[in-house]
Enzyme design. Structure first.
Site, PDB file in Angstrom:
ATOM      1  N   ARG A 104     -11.597  22.482  10.291  1.00 52.34           N
ATOM      2  CA  ARG A 104     -11.946  23.965   9.791  1.00 52.34           C
ATOM      3  C   ARG A 104     -13.508  23.151   9.709  1.00 52.34           C
ATOM      4  O   ARG A 104     -13.850  24.051   8.524  1.00 52.34           O
ATOM      5  CB  ARG A 104     -11.393  23.164   8.124  1.00 52.34           C
ATOM      6  CG  ARG A 104     -11.472  22.240   7.282  1.00 52.34           C
ATOM      7  CD  ARG A 104     -11.147  23.304   5.878  1.00 52.34           C
ATOM      8  NE  ARG A 104     -10.868  21.682   5.249  1.00 52.34           N
ATOM      9  CZ  ARG A 104     -10.150  21.588   3.636  1.00 52.34           C
ATOM     10  NH1 ARG A 104     -10.418  22.932   3.598  1.00 52.34           N
ATOM     11  NH2 ARG A 104     -10.314  20.610   3.324  1.00 52.34           N
ATOM     12  N   LYS A 119     -18.087  24.865   5.868  1.00 54.01           N
ATOM     13  CA  LYS A 119     -16.827  23.650   6.201  1.00 54.01           C
ATOM     14  C   LYS A 119     -15.759  25.128   5.635  1.00 54.01           C
ATOM     15  O   LYS A 119     -16.482  25.443   4.464  1.00 54.01           O
ATOM     16  CB  LYS A 119     -16.553  22.553   4.935  1.00 54.01           C
ATOM     17  CG  LYS A 119     -15.256  22.077   4.626  1.00 54.01           C
ATOM     18  CD  LYS A 119     -15.818  21.206   3.760  1.00 54.01           C
ATOM     19  CE  LYS A 119     -14.190  20.239   3.663  1.00 54.01           C
ATOM     20  NZ  LYS A 119     -14.650  19.002   2.871  1.00 54.01           N
ATOM     21  N   ASP A 131      -4.990  25.686   8.125  1.00 52.04           N
ATOM     22  CA  ASP A 131      -5.642  27.190   8.626  1.00 52.04           C
ATOM     23  C   ASP A 131      -6.634  26.920   8.552  1.00 52.04           C
ATOM     24  O   ASP A 131      -7.207  27.561   9.258  1.00 52.04           O
ATOM     25  CB  ASP A 131      -4.552  28.350   7.783  1.00 52.04           C
ATOM     26  CG  ASP A 131      -5.974  27.459   5.929  1.00 52.04           C
ATOM     27  OD1 ASP A 131      -6.501  26.337   5.939  1.00 52.04           O
ATOM     28  OD2 ASP A 131      -5.397  28.187   5.535  1.00 52.04           O
ATOM     29  N   ASP A 266     -11.663   8.288   8.380  1.00 52.76           N
ATOM     30  CA  ASP A 266     -12.017  10.122   8.938  1.00 52.76           C
ATOM     31  C   ASP A 266     -13.162  10.586   8.037  1.00 52.76           C
ATOM     32  O   ASP A 266     -14.249  11.313   8.350  1.00 52.76           O
ATOM     33  CB  ASP A 266     -11.194  10.965   9.373  1.00 52.76           C
ATOM     34  CG  ASP A 266     -10.079  10.790   8.353  1.00 52.76           C
ATOM     35  OD1 ASP A 266      -9.528   9.693   8.464  1.00 52.76           O
ATOM     36  OD2 ASP A 266     -10.020  12.035   7.891  1.00 52.76           O
TER      37      ASP A 266
HETATM   38  P1  AMP Z   1      -9.931  15.322   4.968  1.00 57.57           P
HETATM   39  O1  AMP Z   1      -8.914  14.002   4.322  1.00 57.57           O
HETATM   40  O2  AMP Z   1     -10.134  16.513   3.638  1.00 57.57           O
HETATM   41  O3  AMP Z   1     -10.903  15.154   4.761  1.00 57.57           O
HETATM   42  O4  AMP Z   1      -8.582  15.997   5.965  1.00 57.57           O
HETATM   43  C1  AMP Z   1      -8.448  15.457   6.754  1.00 57.57           C
HETATM   44  C2  AMP Z   1      -8.178  16.112   7.928  1.00 57.57           C
HETATM   45  O5  AMP Z   1      -7.740  17.231   7.780  1.00 57.57           O
HETATM   46  C3  AMP Z   1      -9.614  16.471   9.246  1.00 57.57           C
HETATM   47  O6  AMP Z   1      -9.145  16.316   9.970  1.00 57.57           O
HETATM   48  C4  AMP Z   1      -9.726  17.467   8.456  1.00 57.57           C
HETATM   49  O7  AMP Z   1     -10.498  18.672   8.809  1.00 57.57           O
HETATM   50  C5  AMP Z   1      -8.179  18.199   8.394  1.00 57.57           C
HETATM   51  N1  AMP Z   1      -7.992  19.473   7.448  1.00 57.57           N
HETATM   52  C6  AMP Z   1      -7.891  19.666   5.774  1.00 57.57           C
HETATM   53  N2  AMP Z   1      -7.353  21.107   4.994  1.00 57.57           N
HETATM   54  C7  AMP Z   1      -7.652  21.134   6.291  1.00 57.57           C
HETATM   55  C8  AMP Z   1      -6.965  23.144   6.703  1.00 57.57           C
HETATM   56  N3  AMP Z   1      -7.447  23.329   5.661  1.00 57.57           N
HETATM   57  N4  AMP Z   1      -7.446  23.544   7.759  1.00 57.57           N
HETATM   58  C9  AMP Z   1      -7.000  22.126   9.351  1.00 57.57           C
HETATM   59  N5  AMP Z   1      -7.433  21.795   9.628  1.00 57.57           N
HETATM   60  C10 AMP Z   1      -7.712  21.139   7.891  1.00 57.57           C
HETATM   61 MG    MG Z   2     -11.988  14.645   5.985  1.00 59.89          MG
END
Ligand code: AMP
Ligand code: MG
Length: 518
Positions: A104, A119, A131, A266
């Site tokens: 996202r 973001k 989404d 990540d």
């Molecule tokens: P995070 O732990 O929030 O850094 O997210 C982990 C992974 O999930 C990353 O690849 C983000 O891009 C993906 N991600 C988190 N929230 C969303 C969302 N609402 N839609 C799509 N991908 C998401």
């Molecule tokens: Mg992340």
């Protein structure tokens, strides 16, 4: 008025996905996919940072233009901007998660050497089951915290601006079967680059050494100019620098009581900057086992006291991914082992500074660890405690010193009996230790106040700003932004934010409990 012109260093020099349709998929042999932000239906600027705008070379008159809102919310594509989402993998909560990528986040390119990213800008090939959007609450938290961290002196991504998208997003905030509509938002954030450990893990896991090397060479050339070696040594030196920066970063988190909450690989920047503000939190009562992330409630992998060990674990994953370019384990092991041996003395030194001690004494470690024991046994506010400690005078008795610290305790009526004697004992030792310093009370106080912040973005403060913003009132966002710009200054006009977490916030969602839902 000058319209910004984007550069495309990352996309010009690395490899693009060959498919241009936007659907969720595995993307092999590519560093990124070209993808445009979803056009927000009614973007509205809520807040911006003038300082960050300045870094990007945006002029004051541009910031009040409709072009600014359109470009940095994803409504309009900027001059020369070729938006893209990055491909990366990662270990999540200790498990290999495979390809993740910017699900996202959409990058607009570079301005003044800074990578600019939106973001919450819509779906990408990496959105998996998500989404592609972000909600207002988590976007406020990211915007405010990035700027607060910068002013605390903690390396971090910065946040240019926060926008409402005008579109609603469905979220089950606590993952308990209660989905609800929330306001969608977009944060425009910047960093030298958004390259993570996971970018390297992706190619290593695929055995794609060509793209692994391309990425490593790109990163080193542009962001690690002090590395002049070649061949394998170049990648060894790169690991060394990432290790050094990561150690420095986690030490800063421990200094200010910041808990990242989701230290997945990540979410680890190769620049050693804090990235991806999700269910992060600030220690209020000092406790090494505390984590704000309810998703991690069982194992508490990402608890405060575990952050240095996790950082090292993450660095092992980075080292493993660089291994194919080095093909020798010994130099990697030497670097990683040094993390552990270097962290401890640096931590002790940092804590010594928090205590206002300049001379180093053998027993300091004991003094520090017995303080940490006391802090957690008495439910003591970390930020307030260290700030008030600066007021202790060399000529105080232990009783007087304790009197001076009472505001830091959550349950003052518990500071009796054995608990009180433990504090008196510790303060006696501390006062003896202060006598061994040549620094005057005044100078020590000044020095301590530069390392122990008075104001941090307490979890409840962000939540108050969120609650008001959900009612359409953004004044508190600006107020907190202002307070947190000078976290080490007294700022008596903001004294109300130098306060312990109020009782209502102890168990409130958003204050002590946060999930990954954002
Ligand atoms: P995070 O732990 O929030 O850094 O997210 C982990 C992974 O999930 C990353 O690849 C983000 O891009 C993906 N991600 C988190 N929230 C969303 C969302 N609402 N839609 C799509 N991908 C998401
Ligand atoms: Mg992340």
């Amino acid at each position: 008025m000058k319209t910004p012109i984007f550069q495309n260093q990352f996309t010009d020099q690395l490899v693009a996905d060959t498919i241009s349709n936007n659907y969720v998929r595995l993307v092999p042999a590519a560093h990124f996919s070209y993808i445009s932000p979803k056009i927000p239906s009614q973007p509205q600027l809520i807040h911006y940072s003038e300082e960050v705008a300045e870094l990007l070379g945006l002029s004051a008159d541009y910031l009040v233009s409709s072009d600014f809102v359109a470009l940095f919310s994803g409504q309009k594509t900027g001059t020369n901007s070729k938006p893209f989402a990055m491909n990366y993998a990662g270990h999540q909560f200790g498990n290999w998660a495979g390809q993740l990528g910017d699900g996202r986040a959409i990058n607009l390119g570079e301005l003044n050497q800074w990578s600019v990213q939106l973001k919450g800008a819509g779906p990408t090939p990496y959105s998996r089951r998500g989404d592609g959007f972000a909600v207002l609450r988590s976007s406020i938290r990211e915007h405010l915290c990035s700027e607060a961290m910068f002013h605390l002196g903690v390396p971090t991504t910065r946040s240019l601006a926060l926008f409402l998208s005008g579109d609603d997003v469905v979220r089950d905030m606590l993952y308990n079967g209660n989905p609800a509509l929330e306001k969608g938002a977009i944060v425009c954030r910047i960093a030298p680059s958004f390259i993570r450990f996971g970018n390297f893990e992706l190619f290593a896991s695929q055995g794609d050494l060509i793209n692994l090397q391309k990425l490593a060479d790109y990163t080193i050339t542009h962001y690690f100019p002090s590395i002049t070696s070649s061949g394998k040594q170049k990648y060894i030196d790169f690991l060394q620098q990432v290790v050094d920066r990561s150690l420095a970063l986690v030490l800063q988190w421990q200094r200010v009581g910041f808990v990242h909450g989701v230290m997945n690989t990540d979410n680890m920047s190769v620049h050693g900057i804090t990235i991806d503000y999700g269910p992060y939190g600030w220690l209020e009562d000092y406790h090494p086992d505390w984590t704000p992330n309810t998703t991690d409630r069982e194992n508490r992998r990402y608890r405060f006291g575990n952050q240095p060990d996790i950082m090292l674990w993450n660095l092992y994953q980075l080292a493993n991914s660089l291994y194919p370019l080095i093909e020798e384990t010994e130099p990697l092991e030497i670097i990683l082992n040094a993390f552990a041996t270097q962290y401890e003395p640096q931590y002790v030194n940092m804590m010594r500074n928090k205590l206002g001690l300049k001379v180093s004494k053998e027993d300091d470690q004991k003094l520090i660890y017995s303080l940490l024991d006391n802090l957690q046994q008495s439910e003591t506010d970390m930020t307030i405690f260290f700030r008030l400690l600066a007021n202790v005078s060399k000529t105080n008795t232990a009783e007087e010193a304790l009197e001076n610290l009472t505001f830091a305790f959550y349950q003052l009526n518990e500071i009796t009996g054995l608990t009180k004697s433990r504090w008196i004992l510790w303060l006696e030792q501390y006062l003896v230790r202060l006598q061994e310093e040549s620094t005057s009370d005044t100078l020590r106080q000044q020095q301590m106040n530069q390392i122990n912040p008075k104001y941090v973005l307490r979890n409840y403060m962000a939540q108050l700003a969120i609650d008001e913003a959900n009612q359409g009132n953004y004044a508190l966002i600006e107020e907190l932004y202002c307070v947190l710009k000078k976290p080490y200054d007294e700022q008596p006009e903001f004294e109300k934010w130098f306060a312990k977490r109020p009782d209502w916030a102890r168990t409130k969602v958003g204050c002590s409990m946060l999930s990954c839902s954002s």
